[in-house]
Write an enzyme that holds these catalytic residues in place. Structure first.
Site, PDB file in Angstrom:
ATOM      1  N   GLY A 475      14.707  -3.465 -25.085  1.00  0.00           N
ATOM      2  CA  GLY A 475      14.310  -4.018 -23.548  1.00  0.00           C
ATOM      3  C   GLY A 475      14.811  -3.326 -22.450  1.00  0.00           C
ATOM      4  O   GLY A 475      14.835  -3.373 -21.534  1.00  0.00           O
ATOM      5  N   THR A 476      15.891  -2.537 -22.761  1.00  0.00           N
ATOM      6  CA  THR A 476      17.215  -2.131 -21.826  1.00  0.00           C
ATOM      7  C   THR A 476      16.396  -0.889 -21.094  1.00  0.00           C
ATOM      8  O   THR A 476      16.920  -0.585 -19.920  1.00  0.00           O
ATOM      9  CB  THR A 476      18.431  -1.852 -22.302  1.00  0.00           C
ATOM     10  N   THR A 643      15.376   1.474 -14.653  1.00  0.00           N
ATOM     11  CA  THR A 643      15.801   0.690 -15.606  1.00  0.00           C
ATOM     12  C   THR A 643      17.067  -0.075 -15.045  1.00  0.00           C
ATOM     13  O   THR A 643      17.111  -1.292 -15.714  1.00  0.00           O
ATOM     14  CB  THR A 643      15.619   1.341 -16.946  1.00  0.00           C
ATOM     15  N   GLU A 714      25.230  -6.627 -18.324  1.00  0.00           N
ATOM     16  CA  GLU A 714      25.422  -8.020 -18.120  1.00  0.00           C
ATOM     17  C   GLU A 714      26.235  -8.591 -16.549  1.00  0.00           C
ATOM     18  O   GLU A 714      26.276  -9.525 -16.343  1.00  0.00           O
ATOM     19  CB  GLU A 714      26.409  -8.600 -19.353  1.00  0.00           C
TER      20      GLU A 714
END
Ligand SMILES: Cc1cc2nc3c(=O)[nH]c(=O)nc-3n(C[C@H](O)[C@H](O)[C@H](O)COP(=O)(O)OP(=O)(O)OC[C@H]3O[C@@H](n4cnc5c(N)ncnc54)[C@H](O)[C@@H]3O)c2cc1C
Ligand code: SF4
Lengths: 747, 346
Positions: A475-476, A643, A714
């Protein structure tokens, strides 16, 4: 041709995903497929004294009901080890269904295999397991007196005490201002959209193929091979698409191997998908924890001492604590520092990586405490941070590989309008709403795998290229970003390049964890493509038929698939012309990147950012609504603006969710979580999401990896919760030191 | 999932007859409660009788200003229906603030009234629960009970009634029309939801096989400016921590007439009669709203994690009343909009 890297290219897999053509591990059609359902222990501690499987065995469609009495012993005792290392990567040092002992609720005690999922689920409810229960410990408060100091945490990779600097106790005694603050954190679960799913297929020569939802296909391969006593060559893992992970699929948990064992036992392909409630007790979580921060400072707010101590609940198998102290320890220049972990063993599965594992809690504590210090000394919170800015790594004294934090502060402050802020808490009213703003620093280490990272690039005769590495796309946007990296290195448009990942047949890449995936994979992809390009250029300059014959390879550049002389661009030819003339169907190259370990580097490597929040708190009802979030980050090179910003935005919304909503509630009477579902475990919905501004500041970094990519996975969550809590204070004058901040704290 | 049989019926008499004849059967409407409970083995039914073909989807204005809502009308359709929006905005808002758009498109009005409690122990067959298995005890009283009730509880059960719609209907004195094996019945809404007492497994007075056919809302002129306030942790897709349905008629600065009901805090949709009595004839001020709220919550009992709901319910009452009289000091302060909360979907 403008560079592909950095452009906001649409996802190359976007169409496949929205049309349903993308197949996830639970969607691979296979003839003869059977379905396995795990049955978890209903008690947190004890022994199995009987398993009655009669009713289940005779239920429609049931193929097998397996218990510890049926399963073979695994070939090795698993050992918890973070998957970034590129080796076996078990989630915990324990494998279930080997004996009759129950260590935690939900621990698998039986596997039911049937011809359909519904029949397997039904039969699982017919299995009667009786237990001799023993007393259990499931909350931190039940075991504080048993707390111990682990020698190492995090699978042995991190010391139980952080390196001490100076003499913090003496500095605290001498400090003009001191604070002593304690923060509490609820258990959090990762909750990706796709529950972990494994489909296991054995072929007749004892070779295993696993379709697994994993952050690291190789990690699955090596870990399962070890437990099954097979050479890795006999285990092939396929993982093209994964429906999110957030840490739950970063390590390899028992259900993966159990699926393989069940498939071998029944002699058919077996699919094992965890149910939503099983996701709450099968692949780790962010542990229940408490952190204490003591700060010493002078009257101007300059830090003189910092101590940071954490106590957390771990399992009986592993000394796990998420690394909450490491980033907080180096965020500010402070000469005297100490920090360490203490653990309490409980009847729970080993905790694991969860969205910003450690930083999301440790930086909440530090950045909340910094805000309190700002008010204690009467210095603007942003100014306080600037006064304590760490120009070099305070732990080692090394220079940063790149930083950019001051720029992030400045840009974030502009975007939120910080300059006009009146620091007085509890005075801004908008009707019944109390309004406030807050900020926090974000910091996240730049991690790198230990093992060499590889990719392969192949160019076909027509000048199009396929580039491969064994990553999964969870999904990144990795497939898209790697397409861009390859295109630039080969001098091709993105439409002429295809990036392929998703199986262990491809060159080896470590699991994409710790926000290190883009850095590691882009390094290998870039090097493979540069190799290939150079090989083709060398070929051209040696080829008498080429217009480039005799040129210095260093003077040849590639644009749009055409090699030409830098000083005379009209002299050149396309890759296709070269290959066609020489009757070459393809050319291949492997790129290998050997990361430098942080300890061995002359530089300290960390990613930084600045978070700002504006909240409104309903003065009567205590409801907190986040009105604005601003995040500015300096993640090195940005591979794909779209993204990357989506990752950062998602991270900030995790942070909002962590701040205000997320908590898994343990019922100590049952020893089980009481809200193992998405109706009762609250995550932010669209309606909770405010106006969010994400910006990146590109800081050149020559150290971290070839393209200077520091990662965006993150850093977005780090500091968000503190910015929100600090804004709640600014709005209401109430300091909340427990997450999540729910309305009862503000009534 | 447990093996089930399923059939579809086309008329009310067959529906009632089929379920009445089989103690292991139940009606299936939108299935958003029933199918979930089947999947977790909490529903005992082995046979589902699908009633979606019954002609019970109508939403009709009644002469005099009331409405008739068929039991199979969908939450989303009722919420958007003009007579509902115009005459009973509290119903429309209560529906739109519940569940999610997808669920509301499936879920029926009859099913909404008969939905089961959200208590986690009720939905966990491994836990003790008097409502699911009478006599086994209540795990919630000493367990995780942040969402549980503070009004109408007993030592046998403290589960909150989950329906938002029912709160509005209770405020409006709606009537539930049924067709039982023994013929039609009309239940005043107050008699329809049973307090747990020592029989928490009995939630309503219906006989097995008795079908809800419609809900009738009687005329109420002041309800055209009524509202529903729902307080919860997140903006959408969550049951209420506290909610209030309110309609007020002022006479100068005095409360001439008021309807008030509470959700999220009681074991049944809670008509706040004490508060209504205190308010009627009182000045329309924050002070008298607060006094009424204190009065209503006087019998409330907290169980630990949910202690805060007593104060939250009081404040929710005051806020809802202030909104109802158009207190100019209130602001739409959220990203999504508080006062326009019915417009953003859920
Ligand atoms: C995730 C989630 C969130 C939700 N959030 C909310 C919320 O915020 N607020 C809220 O109010 N509700 C909420 N709900 C509940 C939802 O509104 C109900 O599930 C729904 O209204 C039930 O209607 P249904 O038609 O699907 O009923 P079904 O599931 O078909 O039936 C429910 C029960 O009623 C019986 N039944 C149905 N129709 C009749 C009839 N005509 N006569 C007699 N018996 C009948 C069935 O036998 C069954 O026992 C939520 C549900 C879910 C799953
Ligand atoms: S509150 Fe009611 S539903 Fe919940 S456990 Fe107790 S008896 Fe069961």
């Amino acid at each position: 041709m403008s560079p592909a890297i950095g452009a906001a290219l649409d996802r190359v897999d976007g169409r496949a995903k929205v049309t349903g053509a993308a197949r996830y591990s639970g969607e691979i059609p296979l003839p003869g497929l059977a379905y396995a359902v795990l049955l978890g222990a209903q008690v947190p501690s004890g022994r199995i004294i009987g398993i009655d499987r009669q009713a289940a065995m005779t239920a429609d469609g049931v193929i097998a009901v397996l218990t510890h009495l049926d399963l073979p012993r695994v070939a090795a005792r698993p050992r918890l080890f973070p998957s970034l290392a590129g080796l076996t990567a078990h989630g915990q040092s324990y494998f279930p269904m080997q004996d009759d002992v129950v260590h935690y609720a939900g621990q698998p005690v039986a596997i039911v295999v049937a011809d359909t999922l519904e029949r397997a689920e039904h039969a699982a409810t017919l299995v009667r397991v009786s237990y001799a229960e023993t007393p259990a410990l499931t909350l931190l408060d039940q075991g504080r007196e048993q707390a111990y100091e682990p020698e190492k945490i995090f699978g042995g990779l991190v010391p139980g005490r952080n390196p001490t600097r100076g003499d913090p106790e003496a500095a605290l005694r001498d400090a003009e201002v001191t604070l002593d603050l304690t923060y509490r954190f609820a258990v959090n679960h990762q909750n990706p959209l796709e529950p972990s799913t494994t489909t296991a297929v054995w072929d007749d020569v004892d070779r295993l193929t696993l379709y697994d939802s994993t952050q690291g296909p190789t990690a699955t391969q090596l870990s399962v091979a070890e437990l099954l006593g097979l050479p890795p060559v006999n285990v092939r893992v396929v993982s093209h698409y994964v429906g999110g992970s957030f840490g739950s699929k970063a390590l390899i948990w028992p259900h993966v191997t159990l699926a393989a064992l069940a498939a071998r036992q029944v002699g058919r392909p077996v699919r094992l998908a965890l149910s939503r409630d099983q996701m709450f007790h099968s692949c780790g979580h962010r542990e229940e924890q408490e952190q204490r921060i003591r700060i010493g400072a002078d009257r101007n707010g300059r830090l003189t001492a910092l101590t940071h101590d954490k106590i957390g609940l771990t399992s009986h198998f592993d000394d796990w604590a998420e690394t909450s102290l490491e980033s907080a320890a180096i965020t500010y220049a402070c000469p005297n520092y100490a920090g360490g972990y203490r653990l309490v063993r409980g009847n729970i599965i080993t905790p694991t990586f969860t969205r910003g594992p450690g930083e999301a809690t440790g930086m909440f504590a530090l950045e909340s405490a910094m805000d309190e210090l700002a008010y204690a000394v009467g210095v603007d919170p942003l100014e306080l941070r600037l006064r304590n800015h760490a120009d070099t790594d305070p732990e080692t004294g090394k220079p940063w590989s790149s930083k950019g934090l001051r720029e992030c502060y400045q840009r974030g402050a502009e975007l939120i309008g910080w300059a006009d802020r009146d620091p007085t808490p509890g005075v801004r009213r908008d009707g019944q709403w109390l309004v406030g703003t807050g900020m926090a620093t974000a910091a996240y280490p730049v991690a790198a795998p230990i093992s060499p990272q590889r990719a392969r690039a192949r160019m076909y005769g027509d000048g199009s290229a396929v580039v491969e590495a064994g990553i999964s796309e969870f999904g990144t946007g990795a497939l898209t970003a790697m397409t861009q990296v390859a295109a630039d290195a080969l001098g091709l448009p993105v439409t002429r390049v295809r990036f392929v990942g998703g199986t262990t047949d491809l060159p080896n890449i470590a699991a994409a964890v710790g926000s290190a995936g883009a850095g590691a994979t882009s390094a290998a992809v870039h090097l493979a493509c540069v190799q290939l390009r150079d090989q083709l250029i060398r070929h051209a300059v040696a080829d008498q038929g080429s217009p480039l014959h005799g040129a210095d390879p260093a003077d040849v550049v590639v644009r749009d698939g055409r090699m030409c002389r830098r000083d005379a661009p009209q002299v050149g030819e396309t890759y296709a012309e070269l290959l066609d003339r020489n009757h070459m169907p393809d050319v291949e190259a492997i790129g290998t990147w050997t990361p430098v370990l942080p300890m061995a580097s002359d530089h300290a490597m960390h990613t930084f950012g600045a978070q700002f929040a504006e909240v409104a708190v309903d003065a009567d009802l205590g409801r907190i609504r986040v009105r604005r979030l601003v995040g500015v980050f300096a993640p090195g090179r940005v591979l794909n603006r779209k993204t990357a910003h989506s990752q950062l935005l998602g991270g900030m919304l995790w942070g909002l969710s962590q701040a205000l909503l997320e908590a898994t509630r343990m019922d100590p009477h049952t020893g089980r979580y009481a809200n193992e579902n998405l109706a009762d475990y609250l995550v932010a919905t669209n309606a909770d999401v405010p106006d969010v501004v994400v910006e990146t500041i590109e800081v050149p970094d020559q150290v971290v990896n070839p393209l200077g990519v520091k990662g965006v996975g993150e850093i977005g969550i780090v500091g968000t919760s503190a910015a929100i809590a600090n804004a709640v204070y600014h709005a209401t004058g109430r300091r909340i030191r427990t997450l999540p901040i729910t309305l009862e704290a503000l009534l | 999932m447990r093996p089930l049989s399923y059939s579809r019926v086309a008329d009310v008499a067959t529906a009632v007859g089929t379920v009445a004849a089989d103690p292991d059967s139940t009606f299936l409407a939108g299935g958003t409660t029933e199918v979930d409970l089947q999947r977790v083995y909490v529903s005992p039914a082995r046979r589902l009788v699908d009633i979606n073909d019954l002609p019970l989807h109508q939403i009709e204005e009644l002469p005099g200003g009331g409405v008739h809502i068929g039991a199979l009308a969908r939450m989303s359709d009722v919420a958007q229906a003009l007579p509902i929006r115009r005459r009973f905005p509290m119903i429309s808002q209560a529906l739109l603030l519940g569940a999610s758009p997808q669920l509301r498109n499936m879920a029926s009005i009859g099913g909404n009234l008969l939905q089961r409690v959200r208590c986690g122990y009720f939905r966990d067959v491994a836990a003790r629960c008097n409502k699911r298995e009478p006599g086994t005890g209540c795990s919630a009283i000493h367990g995780i009970n942040r969402g549980h009730a503070v009004l109408g509880t007993t030592e046998y059960c403290i589960a909150t009634h989950p329906s938002d719609l029912a709160v509005a209907l209770v405020a409006l004195d709606a009537v539930v029309l049924t067709q039982g094996p023994d013929g039609p019945h009309r239940y005043a809404i107050d008699e329809f939801f049973l307090l747990p007492g020592d029989t928490p497994h009995r939630e309503h007075p219906l006989a097995h096989g008795e079908l809800v056919v419609a809900v009738e809302v009687p005329p109420n002129p002041m309800a055209s400016r009524s509202l529903y306030l729902k307080v919860r942790d997140r903006e959408s897709y969550e049951f209420a921590l506290a909610s209030a349905a309110v309609a007020v008629r002022l006479d100068g600065g005095t409360v001439a007439e008021v309807r008030l009901a509470l959700g999220g805090v009681a074991t049944v949709p809670w008509r706040a009669r004490r508060a209504e009595a205190t308010l009627t004839g009182a000045p329309a001020t924050v002070e008298s709203f607060a006094a009424a709220a204190r009065e209503e919550l006087a019998p409330a009992v907290g169980y630990g994690m949910n202690d805060f709901k007593i104060e939250l319910a009081r404040r929710t009452i005051v806020r809802a009343l202030r909104m109802a009289i158009g207190d100019p000091d209130l602001r739409d302060g959220t990203a999504a909009g508080l006062l326009s909360q019915d417009d953003h979907g859920s």
